[in-house]
Enzyme design. Structure first.
Site, PDB file in Angstrom:
ATOM      1  N   HIS A   1       0.832  -1.210   0.000  1.00  0.00           N
ATOM      2  CA  HIS A   1       0.000   0.000   0.000  1.00  0.00           C
ATOM      3  C   HIS A   1       0.866   1.260   0.000  1.00  0.00           C
ATOM      4  CE1 HIS A   1      -3.795  -2.188   0.450  1.00  0.00           C
ATOM      5  NE2 HIS A   1      -3.101  -3.021   1.210  1.00  0.00           N
TER       6      HIS A   1
ATOM      7  N   TYR B   1       4.316  -3.091  10.779  1.00  0.00           N
ATOM      8  CA  TYR B   1       3.921  -1.710  10.508  1.00  0.00           C
ATOM      9  C   TYR B   1       4.876  -0.734  11.198  1.00  0.00           C
ATOM     10  CZ  TYR B   1      -0.670  -3.357   8.780  1.00  0.00           C
ATOM     11  OH  TYR B   1      -1.688  -3.960   8.088  1.00  0.00           O
TER      12      TYR B   1
END
Length: 317
Positions: free
Chosen positions: A35, A305
């Site tokens: 992403h 993340y």
């Protein structure tokens, strides 16, 4: 969010990022390994009375809560065309509810109501199989072998992933379950669904091919100039006996759904690219009234993340 001290968790997060980097043709400094191409929007969340009954979390009891949302294409390649037939889907939608200074909770979702694997270890194996299955590799190649032994991954790959006319005309699903705790201390497991107020709309192959490589961002700008974007936040509620620790398992379609509220997005965040590099969304709720389930994907996702977020912040400097 701090990184874990457990060396096994650190190694697994590093391996997830390493495999995604390999899939992307190498590291793209300053960008996410998945992403990478996305845009931040600002707005607010207004809850329903049903949300307050389900959970004691702050944003379900406030009259309104500031939010930041990020729409994105799937690939970890920042220049991927929005209309690419492979790699741009599933689309992403992440929402941060800003509950106070340095206090927030997030939702991370994508446009496929499914996930290919149950664990991060299987995800590493899956991505490795994909990236080592080039056109010159003999059949059955690694990804064919993996899909042959993982029927849920095969179903995910075969799931239609049409190109939307707008990020605001797509639906998004948080495939992991969470536990809502109400004011009396009772809990129930839920899965988020972020559904467009404008309804779903998709392009056929010819219409998609005629679009420009950045048409989804351009459409967002045009849409926001006409008025706010509204996304409805729903949950599907599990019943006793439903599997709540496996992102590959669907709950029956007859499970009740409740509207938690409306996310209203009013404009792009200033310094969008810099802010997009800075923000690190967290799949673990970390707020009173919402608890993580025992889904084994949650901790590795959060670790990866943070690790990738620190890497892109360093690159930005």
């Amino acid at each position: 969010m701090p990184l874990p001290t457990d060396p096994k968790r650190l190694a697994l997060a590093e391996k997830v990022i390493e495999e995604l980097d390999g899939l992307n043709g190498g590291v793209h400094p300053g960008y996410r390994p998945a992403h990478a191409k996305g845009w931040l929007l600002a707005g607010s969340f207004t809850p329903t009375p049903e949300a307050a009954a389900l959970s004691r979390a702050l944003h379900f009891h406030a009259s309104a809560t500031p939010v930041v949302a990020r729409f994105s294409d799937f690939a970890g390649v920042p220049a991927i065309p929005d209309n690419a037939p492979q790699g741009a889907s599933p689309r992403g939608c992440a929402i941060r509810f800003q509950l106070g200074e340095h206090v927030h909770t997030d939702i991370v979702a994508h446009s496929a109501d499914a996930f290919p694997v149950r664990t991060a270890e299987e995800f590493v194996e899956f991505i490795h199989a994909v990236r080592t299955s080039g056109p010159d590799v003999p059949h059955p190649n690694p990804v064919e072998q993996f899909l042959g032994s993982h029927p849920k991954a095969l179903a995910f790959v075969q799931l239609p992933k049409p190109i939307p006319t707008s990020f605001a005309r797509e639906s998004y699903f948080s495939v992991t379950a969470y536990k809502f705790i109400d004011a009396g201390g009772a809990g129930r497991h839920v899965r988020y669904r972020i559904l467009p107020d404008a309804g779903n709309e998709y392009l056929d192959d010819a219409a998609a091919a005629a679009k420009g490589p950045n048409f989804l961002k351009e459409e967002l700008v045009e849409r926001l100039a006409r008025g706010p974007i509204k996304m409805n936040l729903w949950v599907q509620i599990a019943k006793d006996g439903d599997v709540v620790d496996d992102a590959t398992e669907h709950w029956p379609a007859d499970r009740p759904q409740e509207l938690l509220g409306v996310v209203t997005l009013t404009g792009l965040v200033p310094e969008n690219e810099a802010e997009g590099r800075r923000i690190i969304f967290d799949p673990i709720p970390r707020v009173d009234g919402i608890e993580a389930s025992a889904d084994p994907l949650l901790e590795p996702r959060a670790d990866a993340y943070v690790m990738s977020g620190r890497r892109r912040r360093a690159a930005a400097k």
